[in-house]
Motif scaffolding. Sequence first.
Motif, PDB file in Angstrom:
ATOM      1  N   GLU A 199       0.828  -1.209   0.000  1.00  0.00           N
ATOM      2  CA  GLU A 199       0.000   0.000   0.000  1.00  0.00           C
ATOM      3  C   GLU A 199       0.865   1.263   0.000  1.00  0.00           C
ATOM      4  N   ARG A 200       1.985   1.209   0.708  1.00  0.00           N
ATOM      5  CA  ARG A 200       2.913   2.357   0.703  1.00  0.00           C
ATOM      6  C   ARG A 200       3.475   2.596  -0.694  1.00  0.00           C
ATOM      7  N   GLN A 201       3.871   1.510  -1.375  1.00  0.00           N
ATOM      8  CA  GLN A 201       4.374   1.645  -2.758  1.00  0.00           C
ATOM      9  C   GLN A 201       3.280   2.199  -3.668  1.00  0.00           C
ATOM     10  N   LEU A 202       2.061   1.688  -3.486  1.00  0.00           N
ATOM     11  CA  LEU A 202       0.927   2.128  -4.311  1.00  0.00           C
ATOM     12  C   LEU A 202       0.732   3.644  -4.184  1.00  0.00           C
ATOM     13  N   ASN A 203       0.701   4.127  -2.963  1.00  0.00           N
ATOM     14  CA  ASN A 203       0.516   5.567  -2.730  1.00  0.00           C
ATOM     15  C   ASN A 203       1.664   6.381  -3.321  1.00  0.00           C
ATOM     16  N   TYR A 204       2.869   5.846  -3.207  1.00  0.00           N
ATOM     17  CA  TYR A 204       4.054   6.520  -3.744  1.00  0.00           C
ATOM     18  C   TYR A 204       3.944   6.693  -5.261  1.00  0.00           C
ATOM     19  N   PHE A 205       3.555   5.628  -5.950  1.00  0.00           N
ATOM     20  CA  PHE A 205       3.472   5.689  -7.415  1.00  0.00           C
ATOM     21  C   PHE A 205       2.255   6.488  -7.894  1.00  0.00           C
ATOM     22  N   ILE A 206       1.173   6.458  -7.111  1.00  0.00           N
ATOM     23  CA  ILE A 206       0.017   7.313  -7.457  1.00  0.00           C
ATOM     24  C   ILE A 206       0.411   8.786  -7.360  1.00  0.00           C
ATOM     25  N   ASP A 207       1.198   9.130  -6.337  1.00  0.00           N
ATOM     26  CA  ASP A 207       1.669  10.518  -6.206  1.00  0.00           C
ATOM     27  C   ASP A 207       2.465  10.937  -7.441  1.00  0.00           C
ATOM     28  N   ILE A 208       3.338  10.044  -7.903  1.00  0.00           N
ATOM     29  CA  ILE A 208       4.137  10.340  -9.106  1.00  0.00           C
ATOM     30  C   ILE A 208       3.224  10.488 -10.317  1.00  0.00           C
TER      31      ILE A 208
ATOM     32  N   TYR B  54     -12.204 -16.278   0.155  1.00  0.00           N
ATOM     33  CA  TYR B  54     -10.769 -16.311   0.482  1.00  0.00           C
ATOM     34  C   TYR B  54      -9.978 -15.484  -0.527  1.00  0.00           C
ATOM     35  N   ALA B  55     -10.331 -15.626  -1.811  1.00  0.00           N
ATOM     36  CA  ALA B  55      -9.642 -14.870  -2.860  1.00  0.00           C
ATOM     37  C   ALA B  55     -10.212 -13.461  -2.997  1.00  0.00           C
ATOM     38  N   ASP B  56     -11.547 -13.379  -3.006  1.00  0.00           N
ATOM     39  CA  ASP B  56     -12.207 -12.122  -3.392  1.00  0.00           C
ATOM     40  C   ASP B  56     -11.906 -10.956  -2.452  1.00  0.00           C
ATOM     41  N   ARG B  57     -11.631 -11.263  -1.173  1.00  0.00           N
ATOM     42  CA  ARG B  57     -11.361 -10.169  -0.231  1.00  0.00           C
ATOM     43  C   ARG B  57     -10.141  -9.353  -0.661  1.00  0.00           C
ATOM     44  N   HIS B  58      -9.198  -9.999  -1.374  1.00  0.00           N
ATOM     45  CA  HIS B  58      -7.998  -9.271  -1.798  1.00  0.00           C
ATOM     46  C   HIS B  58      -8.328  -8.272  -2.906  1.00  0.00           C
ATOM     47  N   ALA B  59      -9.304  -8.615  -3.745  1.00  0.00           N
ATOM     48  CA  ALA B  59      -9.748  -7.658  -4.772  1.00  0.00           C
ATOM     49  C   ALA B  59     -10.335  -6.423  -4.106  1.00  0.00           C
ATOM     50  N   VAL B  60     -11.136  -6.653  -3.082  1.00  0.00           N
ATOM     51  CA  VAL B  60     -11.770  -5.539  -2.362  1.00  0.00           C
ATOM     52  C   VAL B  60     -10.702  -4.689  -1.669  1.00  0.00           C
ATOM     53  N   MET B  61      -9.700  -5.345  -1.083  1.00  0.00           N
ATOM     54  CA  MET B  61      -8.610  -4.615  -0.416  1.00  0.00           C
ATOM     55  C   MET B  61      -7.877  -3.706  -1.400  1.00  0.00           C
ATOM     56  N   VAL B  62      -7.475  -4.267  -2.546  1.00  0.00           N
ATOM     57  CA  VAL B  62      -6.714  -3.482  -3.529  1.00  0.00           C
ATOM     58  C   VAL B  62      -7.586  -2.373  -4.117  1.00  0.00           C
ATOM     59  N   PHE B  63      -8.828  -2.720  -4.432  1.00  0.00           N
ATOM     60  CA  PHE B  63      -9.755  -1.732  -4.979  1.00  0.00           C
ATOM     61  C   PHE B  63      -9.888  -0.546  -4.019  1.00  0.00           C
ATOM     62  N   ASN B  64     -10.091  -0.842  -2.736  1.00  0.00           N
ATOM     63  CA  ASN B  64     -10.271   0.225  -1.743  1.00  0.00           C
ATOM     64  C   ASN B  64      -8.990   1.051  -1.551  1.00  0.00           C
ATOM     65  N   SER B  65      -7.836   0.378  -1.594  1.00  0.00           N
ATOM     66  CA  SER B  65      -6.555   1.092  -1.464  1.00  0.00           C
ATOM     67  C   SER B  65      -6.340   2.026  -2.655  1.00  0.00           C
ATOM     68  N   PHE B  66      -6.649   1.535  -3.838  1.00  0.00           N
ATOM     69  CA  PHE B  66      -6.505   2.319  -5.078  1.00  0.00           C
ATOM     70  C   PHE B  66      -7.457   3.524  -5.044  1.00  0.00           C
ATOM     71  N   TYR B  67      -8.693   3.263  -4.641  1.00  0.00           N
ATOM     72  CA  TYR B  67      -9.715   4.323  -4.533  1.00  0.00           C
ATOM     73  C   TYR B  67      -9.259   5.412  -3.563  1.00  0.00           C
ATOM     74  N   LYS B  68      -8.770   4.959  -2.414  1.00  0.00           N
ATOM     75  CA  LYS B  68      -8.352   5.900  -1.361  1.00  0.00           C
ATOM     76  C   LYS B  68      -7.157   6.750  -1.827  1.00  0.00           C
ATOM     77  N   ALA B  69      -6.267   6.131  -2.598  1.00  0.00           N
ATOM     78  CA  ALA B  69      -5.058   6.829  -3.067  1.00  0.00           C
ATOM     79  C   ALA B  69      -5.383   7.910  -4.096  1.00  0.00           C
ATOM     80  N   VAL B  70      -6.457   7.700  -4.880  1.00  0.00           N
ATOM     81  CA  VAL B  70      -6.750   8.565  -6.021  1.00  0.00           C
ATOM     82  C   VAL B  70      -7.932   9.496  -5.782  1.00  0.00           C
ATOM     83  N   ASN B  71      -9.011   8.964  -5.228  1.00  0.00           N
ATOM     84  CA  ASN B  71     -10.292   9.660  -5.253  1.00  0.00           C
ATOM     85  C   ASN B  71     -10.267  11.014  -4.539  1.00  0.00           C
ATOM     86  N   GLY B  72     -10.778  12.035  -5.252  1.00  0.00           N
ATOM     87  CA  GLY B  72     -10.918  13.352  -4.645  1.00  0.00           C
ATOM     88  C   GLY B  72      -9.693  14.240  -4.736  1.00  0.00           C
TER      89      GLY B  72
END
Length: 415
Positions: free
Chosen positions: A119-128, A236-254
Amino acid sequence: SSMVQVSKKNPDRFVKRAVKITKTGFGQPSFFNTDAIVQQLLSQGKSLVDARNGGASGCVETGAFGTEAYFLTGYFNLNKVLEITLNNGVDPLTGKKIGLETGNPENFKSFEEFYEAFERQLNYFIDIKIEGNLVVEKLWAMNMPVPFLSLLIDDCIANATDYNAGGARYNTSYIQGVGLGSITDNLTAIRKHVYEDGSIGMKEMLFALSSNFDGYDEFRYKLIYETPKWGNNDEYADRHAVMVFNSFYKAVNGRPTYRGGVYRINMLPTTSHVYFGSKIGAMPDGRKAFEPLSEGISPVQGADRKGPTGVILSCSKIDHIKTGGTLLNQKFSPSFFSTDESLDKLVMLIRSYFKLDGHHIQFNVVSANTLRDAQKHPEKYRDLIVRVAGYSDYFNDLGEALQNEIIRRTEHESL
């Protein structure tokens, strides 16, 4: 591409008539959920009238028609961020350190610790990404006016400001997340095999990946066939999609744009999932180096084994209303359409997905065998059109890697 907007008010006979066009195999039309689109636009602060006048254009992007300037500002490679996390900030393709030093993954004690690094890497690259976007948007606003478009989109004249400079009533910039199925399956494999079952240590997992699974055939088999996958309604698998989706949304939205609007997310690849895959080595879901990633929010090619209903149930777990569009592709064999009852089932599949707030769904009606034959004898198939991402194209005009990716998508015989 032609599209059909389906709302709860449309009669089933209308949807069925559209499905009969799908049956022809030209990859048209794509189906959109009007009720979800209106909700998306309202959640972005549009008036009810402007939201109801809106729809989707391009591939699947949501906009308030006639009143909004909404731009796609580039694709974001979620899986590359994971690869960089696995290598402590280094891109293994070039050996250069391009990310943050989030720690040697061998030292992470838990999956949660590993995900925090991702998540830290994700936020870093979204900033770039956003920093680069702001430069491009400023260049457009200052040097690339579009006077004709500015005449047609409301409020540009009243604001005496060009469409590209924020003159429209509403302004949105989208960043498209790519490879949701792949990133989900990669995280699932890491959680299951490294942190929960302990069937492999992180050190050996990294070695298996760096060697492109050479000598790890049995382990790769386990990753592909004995690991829960996105698209099968498996929590078991699907929760990871929700995690990444929410992290991506939080990094970008607004986040603010240069044009006075805000950044939002989409989940669509056009064809970038093939290119993005060509820049990523082997991954923990069993995918070999440089192969395409999953496209849109569809499962990894061939990973869905519970039929189309399993796919839509998985896909409904992310919150489509938070996006400006998601893209779901499914492939059916032509034999599926042989009975009237099958068409009714497809209508119900579309209805069910849209009742779960799914944004969009489209179908390829062509057999994998036909596509393979078209690769061998292109001269016989000059009129063969297939659904690629949010658009259709002649099969012969696609690159070989993209042709192979379409062939590998799961082909459903029944519902």
